[in-house]
Design an enzyme around this catalytic site. Structure first.
Site, short mmCIF file in Angstrom:
data_model
loop_
_atom_site.label_atom_id
_atom_site.label_comp_id
_atom_site.label_asym_id
_atom_site.label_seq_id
_atom_site.Cartn_x
_atom_site.Cartn_y
_atom_site.Cartn_z
N GLU A 123 -8.21 -150.37 47.97
CA GLU A 123 -8.50 -149.09 48.59
C GLU A 123 -7.47 -148.02 48.20
O GLU A 123 -7.82 -146.85 48.04
CB GLU A 123 -8.54 -149.23 50.11
CG GLU A 123 -9.64 -150.14 50.64
CD GLU A 123 -9.25 -151.62 50.62
OE1 GLU A 123 -10.07 -152.45 51.07
OE2 GLU A 123 -8.13 -151.95 50.16
N ARG B 268 -4.91 -162.89 43.18
CA ARG B 268 -5.03 -161.64 43.93
C ARG B 268 -3.77 -161.35 44.74
O ARG B 268 -3.34 -160.21 44.83
CB ARG B 268 -6.25 -161.73 44.86
CG ARG B 268 -6.42 -160.60 45.84
CD ARG B 268 -6.82 -159.34 45.17
NE ARG B 268 -7.11 -158.25 46.10
CZ ARG B 268 -7.27 -156.99 45.75
NH1 ARG B 268 -7.17 -156.65 44.48
NH2 ARG B 268 -7.53 -156.07 46.65
N GLU C 255 0.03 -154.53 37.07
CA GLU C 255 -0.25 -154.59 35.64
C GLU C 255 -1.69 -155.03 35.35
O GLU C 255 -1.99 -155.42 34.22
CB GLU C 255 0.73 -155.54 34.95
CG GLU C 255 2.15 -155.04 34.96
CD GLU C 255 3.10 -155.93 34.15
OE1 GLU C 255 4.23 -155.48 33.92
OE2 GLU C 255 2.72 -157.05 33.75
N ASN D 131 -12.87 -155.83 42.37
CA ASN D 131 -13.38 -154.64 41.70
C ASN D 131 -13.68 -154.89 40.22
O ASN D 131 -12.77 -155.00 39.40
CB ASN D 131 -12.36 -153.51 41.84
CG ASN D 131 -12.83 -152.21 41.25
OD1 ASN D 131 -13.96 -152.09 40.82
ND2 ASN D 131 -11.95 -151.23 41.23
N GLU E 252 -12.93 -151.65 37.30
CA GLU E 252 -11.69 -151.50 36.54
C GLU E 252 -11.80 -152.20 35.19
O GLU E 252 -11.37 -151.66 34.16
CB GLU E 252 -10.52 -152.06 37.34
CG GLU E 252 -10.18 -151.27 38.58
CD GLU E 252 -9.07 -151.88 39.41
OE1 GLU E 252 -8.47 -151.14 40.20
OE2 GLU E 252 -8.83 -153.10 39.28
#
Length: 416
Positions: A61, A264, A306, A330, A333
């Site tokens: 977010e 993650r 990164e 996501n 990206e």
């Protein structure tokens, strides 16, 4: 009203449990003990000036808010931005992306604390990213005549079912919002069904986020360390997924291909390294800052901030959180970096984006880890198809840009 009163009474009772939870999380991520006073409202922000307050719970977010903040800065150049988060990784990302803003934790949703926070900050408005529905925060803003907006809003079918169980709490909170900017028509319909006031479809700001040039340069440097070997990136993987992927990778004939795992959550870096070593696969860490050895089969992306560089270095990217029932991370990206995308069966957090990427030819779906590895290896041996998928991804992202400007236009209607 009765539901919110009960909810408010529970927060002081829950505070000892929250403190215990933070201390337990700190065993693996010490940053959870930092800025403790902010989390419980003992260190309030400074008000004054034209303050725009944006709340983004964590990393995704916070990154998605960047093009929106830039558009707001152009529209309101004198505004001061206060960015709040709930997680250490989100806070670290905000400090990196918003060096001119005040970055801090949002206090837990204690009614008294939240009223004090809003009174101290005195913002022009508050923007809540995606699905950050905190009833006492929204009520405190309503009492103080601070317009509250839910922006880049999304609501999956799974989340809708959960919120309906507490509709007496959530529906009044949604009714106190000044406006809602939804990502898609489906999100808008679900939010309206829950009680949101006339959600407007503005699109997804994640399409507006372009890969930082410095990250693309770093991606080229990482690629040089591969020595020409093909690279499968498994990005933002969640607990349980790495073991499945490693088993499939170990069982396949991968040749000289390298598997890059990027968990993650950074507190899981050591756990994932142990999973690799348990299987006897040769491991190397990104943090060693060295070229890959010829016998390395798994590269661990144990760094923060990164991810775009990893996408730029990869030949194929699998999006974590989609192999098991986490709803996916996501994928936009990856597509914006021109890398072919693989998705597992669980994509409810990015349902529309996933469907559009598949339709555009930028992504493929896989049913399980074995099919993931098999599909990736086939793509690694098919340069023309990889190139076509990468171009489709770039075009797919370009077609859906503009959400940030539409949200700013919506806000301007209400703030003027």
């Amino acid at each position: 009203m009765m539901a919110r009163r009960l909810y408010s009474l529970l927060w002081p009772l829950a505070t000892p449990l929250i403190r215990h939870y933070l201390r337990r999380r700190a065993r693996r991520a010490p940053a959870y003990l930092e800025h403790w006073d902010e989390r419980f409202g003992r260190n309030l922000p400074q008000g004054g000036g034209d303050v725009i307050w944006l709340h983004a719970v964590s990393v995704g977010e916070t990154r998605a808010a960047l093009p929106l903040v830039r558009a707001l800065q152009q529209r309101y150049p004198q505004a001061r931005f206060v960015i709040t988060q709930m997680t250490p990784t989100g806070r670290a990302t905000a400090e990196q992306l918003y060096p001119q803003a005040e970055v801090r934790y949002l206090p837990y949703d204690n009614a008294r604390v939240m009223r004090r926070f809003v009174a101290a900050l005195r913002p022009r408005c508050v923007l809540l990213m995606e699905t950050e529905l905190w009833p006492n925060l929204i009520d405190a803003c309503h009492r103080a005549a601070v317009p509250a907006f839910l922006v880049n809003a999304r609501l999956s079918e799974k989340s809708l079912r959960g919120y309906r169980r507490i509709a007496r709490l959530i529906t009044p909170a949604l009714g106190q919002l000044r406006a809602v900017a939804a990502q898609s028509a489906d999100d808008a319909a679900r939010l309206a069904a829950l009680g949101a006031p006339a959600p407007l479809v503005c699109g997804n700001t994640k399409y507006d986020f372009t890969p930082p040039a410095a990250q693309l340069v770093l991606g080229g440097q990482l690629r040089e360390r591969l020595g020409g070997r093909p690279l499968l990136l498994c990005a933002s993987t969640r607990d349980g997924e790495e073991a499945l992927i490693l088993d499939a990778w170990q069982a396949a004939a991968c040749g000289d291909a390298v598997l890059l795992l990027v968990p993650r959550h950074p507190e899981r870096f050591a756990t994932v390294a142990a999973l690799v070593e348990e299987r006897g696969l040769t491991l190397q860490r990104r943090s060693d800052n060295m070229p890959l050895r010829s016998d390395t089969r798994v590269w661990l992306g144990d760094s923060m901030g990164e991810l775009f560089a990893y996408y730029a270095a990869a030949d194929v990217a699998f999006i974590g959180g989609s192999l098991l029932d986490f709803g996916a991370q996501n994928l936009i990206e990856a597509a914006s970096c021109g890398v072919p995308v693989l998705l597992g069966p669980s994509t409810y957090n990015f349902a529309e984006a996933s469907a559009l990427a598949l339709q555009a030819g930028a992504a493929l779906t896989v049913a399980d880890a074995a099919q993931l590895v098999a599909t990736a290896l086939a793509l690694l041996h098919d340069a023309p198809r990889r190139a076509a998928m990468g171009e489709a991804g770039l075009a797919f992202c370009a077609r859906h840009r503009g959400a940030s400007e539409r949200i700013v236009a919506l806000l301007a209607q209400h703030l003027s």
